[in-house]
Design an enzyme around this catalytic site. Structure first.
Site, PDB file in Angstrom:
ATOM      1  N   LYS A 156      -4.889 -33.421 -18.545  1.00  0.00           N
ATOM      2  CA  LYS A 156      -4.463 -33.978 -17.254  1.00  0.00           C
ATOM      3  C   LYS A 156      -2.952 -34.121 -17.185  1.00  0.00           C
ATOM      4  O   LYS A 156      -2.381 -34.198 -16.099  1.00  0.00           O
ATOM      5  CB  LYS A 156      -5.144 -35.327 -17.023  1.00  0.00           C
ATOM      6  CG  LYS A 156      -6.636 -35.217 -16.764  1.00  0.00           C
ATOM      7  CD  LYS A 156      -6.981 -35.381 -15.304  1.00  0.00           C
ATOM      8  CE  LYS A 156      -8.317 -34.749 -14.979  1.00  0.00           C
ATOM      9  NZ  LYS A 156      -8.653 -34.778 -13.568  1.00  0.00           N
ATOM     10  N   ASP A 181      -9.421 -42.705 -13.320  1.00  0.00           N
ATOM     11  CA  ASP A 181     -10.199 -43.292 -14.417  1.00  0.00           C
ATOM     12  C   ASP A 181      -9.308 -43.460 -15.634  1.00  0.00           C
ATOM     13  O   ASP A 181      -9.741 -43.953 -16.662  1.00  0.00           O
ATOM     14  CB  ASP A 181     -11.349 -42.340 -14.810  1.00  0.00           C
ATOM     15  CG  ASP A 181     -12.486 -42.425 -13.820  1.00  0.00           C
ATOM     16  OD1 ASP A 181     -12.824 -43.540 -13.424  1.00  0.00           O
ATOM     17  OD2 ASP A 181     -13.036 -41.363 -13.468  1.00  0.00           O
TER      18      ASP A 181
END
Ligand SMILES: Cc1ncc(COP(=O)(O)O)c(C=O)c1O
Length: 380
Positions: free
Chosen positions: A82, A114
């Protein structure tokens, strides 16, 4: 290790898979976007290719020829793939803002997360010295929240699930004029998630280089909102065209939005009741812009329970004579769990056409992004 630990819940073969559809999607994630991302990100301090590790031991246990595991645990010190997406989208937005306003005064970013995407956005904001607001839901671990705060972000914790945190992020962002940097898309919000995928495409580009001409027979991709799957599929389909590996999505049984959407042949919102240990996969809705691509490019979806998560983290951590210990976080084993589940269920194995000649590409999407959980997993 007890290999029967690994099982699946549901399997769906996508009847709308269309091997020729790559021509339809060539503009979704253009070559220019991917090249620009590669050019920019590879110039950042600390950039290096992450390893593509061969897991001979797990391949032998799964009855396949080889497994290639892209180990993202070391990506930019943030611990997951990410790191490539959110930070790059922040950079692109800031660039546009600067072109319009002459400087970055008044520019602030926000996102719901998250953990891993938020960490990337916070890092991107910190790199260019701008304000960053992160919205997390009730179940995101405190260690993940602390990691984002340590990167200078203001962390807002919201009651409810991921989708609730997204609603709050939208409300406060429109009130305060913060620019949302989301990894998922909805009606009218597409440009940023495309840039996030362009960032991920750097990982796909590395994989093609590392495979050095080999094209795997299967590619098992973990999915939350599907941004990762979309970015990988869009890139590999353009490169490998008709030779695209069989694409298998691995999802948590608790957040099986790709499964349910493919089954209904339209986007379905999953109301997440139980939170999976695989925090990064806990997402109730497929990204809108990705949906048409997944609807035609994915061949199979397998949903998995949490039972195999910790055993697979432990398995990856055990070195063998042919490989070093691999630091795999909660989401990293999703593809391997689906593969082992297929080995335990001959009908699934046959449906996926997995056999002793298969060469399997999986994504080790994160390392110990929640260090406390990782430590507990290693000690249990
Ligand atoms: C470690 C990890 N793996 C996989 C995913 C799934 O990515 P996507 O939500 O783009 O499908 C995520 C998402 O946050 C993640 O953090």
């Amino acid at each position: 290790m007890n290999s029967t630990t690994y099982s699946h819940r549901k399997h769906l073969e996508n009847s709308n898979f269309d091997a020729t559809a790559h021509t339809e999607f060539s503009s979704l994630l253009s070559q220019t976007d991917c090249e620009a991302a590669k050019h920019e990100i590879s110039a950042w301090d600390g950039y290096q290719q992450t390893p593509l590790v061969e897991l001979d031991d797990i391949a032998a246990a799964a009855g396949v020829k080889s497994i290639y595991y892209k180990d993202e645990s070391g990506r930019f010190g943030l611990g997951s793939f990410k790191a490539l997406g959110g930070s790059y989208a922040v950079f692109k937005l800031a660039d546009e803002y600067k072109a319009e306003h002459g400087n970055l005064e008044g520019f602030a970013v926000a996102t719901a997360t998250d953990g891993n995407h938020g960490r990337s956005v916070a890092w991107g904001a910190q790199r260019i010295g701008v304000e960053c607001h992160i919205f997390i839901h009730a179940h995101v671990s405190q260690q993940r929240a602390d990691a984002m705060a340590a990167l200078g972000a203001e962390v807002h914790r919201i009651d409810g699930n991921y989708d609730d945190s997204l609603v709050e992020c939208e409300t406060l962002s429109s009130k305060n004029n913060w620019q949302i940097v989301s990894d998922t898309s909805w009606d009218g919000y597409e440009t940023v998630p495309i840039q996030v995928m362009a960032g991920y495409s750097v990982m796909a580009n590395e994989i093609v280089e590392q495979l050095d001409g080999h094209i795997p027979s299967h590619f098992i991709i973990p999915a939350g909102c599907g941004g990762l799957a979309g970015g990988m599929l869009a890139y590999f389909w353009q490169v490998w065209k008709d030779q695209l590996p069989t694409i298998v999505i691995a999802e948590s049984e608790y957040s099986d939005c790709v499964y349910q959407s493919l089954e209904a042949n339209q986007i379905k919102l999953v109301n997440i009741v139980d939170e999976t240990l695989m925090a990064g996969l806990s997402c109730g809705e497929v990204s809108k812009i990705i949906w048409p691509l997944l609807a035609k490019g994915v061949q199979h979806v397998v949903t998995i329970p949490d039972d195999g998560v910790v055993p697979m983290m432990q398995w990856l951590a055990r070195p063998t004579s042919s490989r070093a210990s691999v630091e795999g976080g909660e989401c990293s084993g999703a593809g391997l769990i689906a593969l082992m589940a297929a080995n335990n269920d001959p009908s699934l194995k046959q449906a996926l056409n997995i056999n002793a000649q298969s060469t399997i590409l999986v994504l080790g999407t994160e390392g110990a992004t929640d260090p406390e959980f990782y430590k507990q997993a290693m000690e249990s």
